[in-house]
Structure formats: C-alpha cells, structure tokens
Design a protein around this motif. Sequence first.
Motif, PDB file in Angstrom:
ATOM      1  N   SER A   1       0.855  -1.192   0.000  1.00 20.40           N
ATOM      2  CA  SER A   1       0.000   0.000   0.000  1.00 20.40           C
ATOM      3  C   SER A   1       0.891   1.243   0.000  1.00 20.40           C
ATOM      4  CB  SER A   1      -0.929  -0.012   1.219  1.00 20.40           C
ATOM      5  OG  SER A   1      -0.178   0.078   2.424  1.00 20.40           O
ATOM      6  N   ASP A   2       0.282   2.414   0.003  1.00 16.69           N
ATOM      7  CA  ASP A   2       1.076   3.642  -0.152  1.00 16.69           C
ATOM      8  C   ASP A   2       1.111   4.500   1.108  1.00 16.69           C
ATOM      9  OD1 ASP A   2      -1.501   4.621  -0.181  1.00 16.69           O
ATOM     10  OD2 ASP A   2      -1.408   5.417  -2.212  1.00 16.69           O
ATOM     11  N   GLY A   3       1.053   3.851   2.278  1.00 18.43           N
ATOM     12  CA  GLY A   3       1.073   4.613   3.519  1.00 18.43           C
ATOM     13  C   GLY A   3       2.448   5.026   3.983  1.00 18.43           C
ATOM     14  N   ALA A   4       3.488   4.410   3.428  1.00 19.85           N
ATOM     15  CA  ALA A   4       4.850   4.713   3.879  1.00 19.85           C
ATOM     16  C   ALA A   4       5.746   4.833   2.647  1.00 19.85           C
ATOM     17  CB  ALA A   4       5.319   3.637   4.852  1.00 19.85           C
ATOM     18  N   ALA A   5       6.877   4.097   2.604  1.00 20.80           N
ATOM     19  CA  ALA A   5       7.782   4.198   1.454  1.00 20.80           C
ATOM     20  C   ALA A   5       7.022   3.886   0.168  1.00 20.80           C
ATOM     21  CB  ALA A   5       8.947   3.233   1.619  1.00 20.80           C
ATOM     22  N   LEU A   6       7.129   4.775  -0.814  1.00 25.45           N
ATOM     23  CA  LEU A   6       6.444   4.556  -2.092  1.00 25.45           C
ATOM     24  C   LEU A   6       7.236   3.656  -3.034  1.00 25.45           C
ATOM     25  CD1 LEU A   6       4.925   8.107  -2.789  1.00 25.45           C
ATOM     26  CD2 LEU A   6       3.910   6.150  -1.600  1.00 25.45           C
ATOM     27  N   PRO A   7       8.565   3.777  -3.150  1.00 25.87           N
ATOM     28  CA  PRO A   7       9.294   2.876  -4.048  1.00 25.87           C
ATOM     29  C   PRO A   7       9.398   1.473  -3.448  1.00 25.87           C
ATOM     30  CG  PRO A   7      10.520   4.924  -3.631  1.00 25.87           C
ATOM     31  CD  PRO A   7       9.441   4.831  -2.604  1.00 25.87           C
ATOM     32  N   ALA A   8       8.914   0.477  -4.169  1.00 27.42           N
ATOM     33  CA  ALA A   8       8.959  -0.896  -3.665  1.00 27.42           C
ATOM     34  C   ALA A   8      10.391  -1.361  -3.431  1.00 27.42           C
ATOM     35  CB  ALA A   8       8.254  -1.828  -4.649  1.00 27.42           C
ATOM     36  N   SER A   9      11.329  -0.837  -4.199  1.00 29.52           N
ATOM     37  CA  SER A   9      12.709  -1.291  -4.083  1.00 29.52           C
ATOM     38  C   SER A   9      13.362  -0.879  -2.768  1.00 29.52           C
ATOM     39  CB  SER A   9      13.548  -0.775  -5.254  1.00 29.52           C
ATOM     40  OG  SER A   9      13.531   0.641  -5.299  1.00 29.52           O
ATOM     41  N   PHE A  10      12.731   0.011  -2.000  1.00 31.87           N
ATOM     42  CA  PHE A  10      13.293   0.394  -0.708  1.00 31.87           C
ATOM     43  C   PHE A  10      13.236  -0.761   0.288  1.00 31.87           C
ATOM     44  CE2 PHE A  10      13.092   2.549   3.511  1.00 31.87           C
ATOM     45  CZ  PHE A  10      14.346   3.143   3.464  1.00 31.87           C
ATOM     46  N   SER A  11      12.330  -1.720   0.064  1.00 28.65           N
ATOM     47  CA  SER A  11      12.150  -2.817   1.010  1.00 28.65           C
ATOM     48  C   SER A  11      13.223  -3.875   0.825  1.00 28.65           C
ATOM     49  CB  SER A  11      10.773  -3.458   0.857  1.00 28.65           C
ATOM     50  OG  SER A  11      10.687  -4.620   1.669  1.00 28.65           O
ATOM     51  N   GLN A  12      14.200  -3.879   1.716  1.00 32.46           N
ATOM     52  CA  GLN A  12      15.222  -4.918   1.708  1.00 32.46           C
ATOM     53  C   GLN A  12      14.602  -6.262   2.056  1.00 32.46           C
ATOM     54  OE1 GLN A  12      18.513  -4.006   4.270  1.00 32.46           O
ATOM     55  NE2 GLN A  12      19.747  -5.717   3.583  1.00 32.46           N
ATOM     56  N   ALA A  13      13.570  -6.245   2.912  1.00 28.81           N
ATOM     57  CA  ALA A  13      12.914  -7.487   3.315  1.00 28.81           C
ATOM     58  C   ALA A  13      12.241  -8.159   2.123  1.00 28.81           C
ATOM     59  CB  ALA A  13      11.894  -7.216   4.413  1.00 28.81           C
ATOM     60  N   ALA A  14      11.452  -7.393   1.354  1.00 25.87           N
ATOM     61  CA  ALA A  14      10.762  -7.982   0.204  1.00 25.87           C
ATOM     62  C   ALA A  14      11.760  -8.533  -0.804  1.00 25.87           C
ATOM     63  CB  ALA A  14       9.854  -6.942  -0.444  1.00 25.87           C
ATOM     64  N   ALA A  15      12.843  -7.798  -1.048  1.00 28.79           N
ATOM     65  CA  ALA A  15      13.852  -8.268  -1.998  1.00 28.79           C
ATOM     66  C   ALA A  15      14.497  -9.563  -1.512  1.00 28.79           C
ATOM     67  CB  ALA A  15      14.912  -7.191  -2.203  1.00 28.79           C
ATOM     68  N   GLY A  16      14.839  -9.621  -0.221  1.00 30.68           N
ATOM     69  CA  GLY A  16      15.469 -10.817   0.318  1.00 30.68           C
ATOM     70  C   GLY A  16      14.535 -12.015   0.358  1.00 30.68           C
ATOM     71  N   LEU A  17      13.274 -11.771   0.671  1.00 37.61           N
ATOM     72  CA  LEU A  17      12.294 -12.862   0.711  1.00 37.61           C
ATOM     73  C   LEU A  17      12.048 -13.428  -0.679  1.00 37.61           C
ATOM     74  CD1 LEU A  17       9.847 -11.211   3.254  1.00 37.61           C
ATOM     75  CD2 LEU A  17      11.129 -13.326   3.659  1.00 37.61           C
ATOM     76  N   LYS A  18      12.010 -12.565  -1.681  1.00 32.85           N
ATOM     77  CA  LYS A  18      11.851 -13.045  -3.057  1.00 32.85           C
ATOM     78  C   LYS A  18      13.063 -13.858  -3.491  1.00 32.85           C
ATOM     79  CE  LYS A  18      10.211 -11.386  -6.624  1.00 32.85           C
ATOM     80  NZ  LYS A  18      10.101 -10.599  -7.876  1.00 32.85           N
ATOM     81  N   GLU A  19      14.233 -13.347  -3.193  1.00 32.46           N
ATOM     82  CA  GLU A  19      15.457 -14.033  -3.596  1.00 32.46           C
ATOM     83  C   GLU A  19      15.546 -15.423  -2.962  1.00 32.46           C
ATOM     84  OE1 GLU A  19      20.329 -13.312  -3.606  1.00 32.46           O
ATOM     85  OE2 GLU A  19      18.978 -11.821  -2.723  1.00 32.46           O
ATOM     86  N   ALA A  20      15.044 -15.550  -1.734  1.00 30.72           N
ATOM     87  CA  ALA A  20      15.098 -16.829  -1.024  1.00 30.72           C
ATOM     88  C   ALA A  20      13.963 -17.768  -1.422  1.00 30.72           C
ATOM     89  CB  ALA A  20      15.052 -16.579   0.485  1.00 30.72           C
ATOM     90  N   GLY A  21      13.022 -17.290  -2.227  1.00 34.27           N
ATOM     91  CA  GLY A  21      11.900 -18.116  -2.622  1.00 34.27           C
ATOM     92  C   GLY A  21      10.773 -18.164  -1.613  1.00 34.27           C
ATOM     93  N   TRP A  22      10.841 -17.310  -0.600  1.00 29.68           N
ATOM     94  CA  TRP A  22       9.769 -17.253   0.407  1.00 29.68           C
ATOM     95  C   TRP A  22       8.593 -16.410  -0.075  1.00 29.68           C
ATOM     96  CZ3 TRP A  22      10.520 -17.389   6.324  1.00 29.68           C
ATOM     97  CH2 TRP A  22      11.354 -18.459   6.667  1.00 29.68           C
TER      98      TRP A  22
END
Length: 366
Positions: free
Chosen positions: A152-173
């Motif tokens: 959603s757009d309540g906080a950071a707007l660029p999705a790439s700011f999320s280190q968690a989302a990037a790491g979870l995707k890379e790990a296949g989670w």
Amino acid sequence: MTTIRSTRPGYTEVEADIGRPLPSTTITAIRAVAYTEAVGHPRVGDTVLLNVSALAKRLGTGGFGLVVALPDALPADPPEGPGHLVKDRYSPLQTMVLGVDDQESEHHETLAGEDSLHGMPVIVADLHSTLPAIIAGIRAVDPGLRIAYVLSDGAALPASFSQAAAGLKEAGWLYGTISTGQSWGADLEAVTVHTGLLAAKHVLNADITIVAQGPGNLGTGTKYGYSGLVTGDHLNAAALLDGIPVGVLRMSNADARGRHFGISHHSLTSLAEIARPGVRVAVPDFSTLAEVELSEMDPDPSAVAEVVASQLPLLHMHEQIDVSLEGLWSQLKSTPVSLSTMGRRLPADAAAFLAAASAGRMAVEI
C-alpha cells in the motif's frame, strides 16, 4: 559521491560528501538512496543533488539522504511503450508505469471480468516489519504455498526500498509483489488495493496474499493520526471481494510506550472502529511456548498475556482464534532476512513477531 555501499534491482545506496554539516550537527558524509529507475545509476565521483530533510530533522524513519538527480549523468529517456498509470503523481519524480489493470495490459480483460478472490485468505498488517514473520508462520504449516505481497502507499512509495521484500523473493519465500496507489516499482503495478488483490489471485495465482505498507510508517501519538490506520479499509476490501480477511494484532512486550504495550492502540482502533465485523483475528497463545524457547527471549513475551486478555473484549465483533505457537520460534529464527521492529530484534520483542507469525499460521489452517 564517494562510495557505492550496496545495490539491488531499482535501488543503490551510496555515501556522499555534502560539503558542509547538516544543521546542528558536524555530519558532512551521509548515506543516500538512489532509485535507479527514476534517476539513473550513480558512479563514484558523480555530483548528486540530494534531499536531506529527514536527516536534518534527525528522524529515525526516513533517515537517509535521497538522490533527486545526477546533474552530470542524467538517465536516458525511457523507451516508448504501453502504460499510462502515473504514480507519485505531480511530484518532481512522478513515474509512468504499465498497470496490471491498465487498458493496455494483457491482464486487463481478466481483471475487468473478475470481482472475487474466491475465498483467498488476505492477511493485513500495519507494520512492514511483520512481513517476514507472517511468511514464517505460513511456511511453518505449508512451505509450498504461493505468497503475494500487496504494497500500500502509507509509507515508502518505491517498492525497491524494502530490503525485506527483496530478500524474501530471492530466497523463494515470496512469489511476487504488487505496488498499489501511489507506490511503484513492484513486479506488478495496480491502481488500488482492490485491483492489487485481484491481480494477486488471478495473475500471480497466489494462495495467500499479505497487505502492508512499506518501511517508514508515520505516526503522531494520536488515535487517528497514523499511516497504518487504513488496515481496516484493506480488511474491508478483502471481505468485499469474497476473500477471507485476517487481522494481524500489532503487539509488543518491550515497547516502553503504554499505548503499544500488549495490543497496540493502532490495531485496536483499526479493527474496532474501521474494519467491518467478521475479521478472523489471530490471538497468539503464549502458554504454548517451550521453556527452552522462553529462555532465548528477553523480556518474556508472556508478560503481555494478561494485558492482551483485557483488551480482546474491544474486538468482540470479530472472530478471535487462539493460535498455538509450537514450532514458530524456530521458524522465525530461520528467516532469510533479519527481523527488526522499531529497532528491536527478535529476542528483544518476541511478542511482536510471534503475533505476526500466528496470523500466518492461522491463515493456512482456515
């Protein structure tokens, strides 16, 4: 710019020398973030135009400089292509994307004809830090499920700011991400949380979807002045679309602020006053933790049990489901990204992560 600190798709973190100290400090070298899709790829030695407003205010949230432009190394114009959704509208860095629900999208016909999630569980949380913990809870029951994340757009707007989302995707989670509203840069773009949820189900073929704002929530210490308050609206969206809305209780056994100890007042307000009745709310059963697990937690998360019990009657309009925590502690310790909420790591605020993981477990079991 003096150093490239790290880089991942859409995101480069640099160190820059700003020449003179920030107000009321002696700091002249700062960390800064460049969103490469918007400003290009910085190189050591480049001159950078920086926004340092959050740093000047000494904010923990937003405590980065932001690269506004590379005056001597401007990026090439994007290639012509389909898409007319404008995100971050009318800011100097507004960006145009192809939305999954855009008339020019290959998925437009699918989304134009769909208005149901067909019973897909939708887990809604206010804090971005709960994302890996929720997925840990899901995987404790069935690691093969396909999980989508709607930003959603309540906080950071660029999705790439999320280190968690990037790491979870890379790990296949995490299977895929969808940025909605003014947020941008995820695997798919959507105009609203509603079409983001429909895309998760009918484009990504997700079994379960998690909705949460990005990093950097905004709060004022007032009842309604909080960017995560829209979790109630997102639960309503899930119910409207025939999904199963699952509420995550924001909890803490370590927050010194009374309004966040036990169940946070933010969760109580969004669930009791904004969400329509009938949300499935996961209630972690701290009595199911093993002694050896409790010995690794400091402070003891079960200290909030009595406070939580006194707060739950405020949520009488929802279906409260007690969830066993058996096995969740080891699953949380195995996450491929670090767990941290408000600067506190897993052992220091175990209740926060166990509550999130219990929502993930319950979503699978229902």
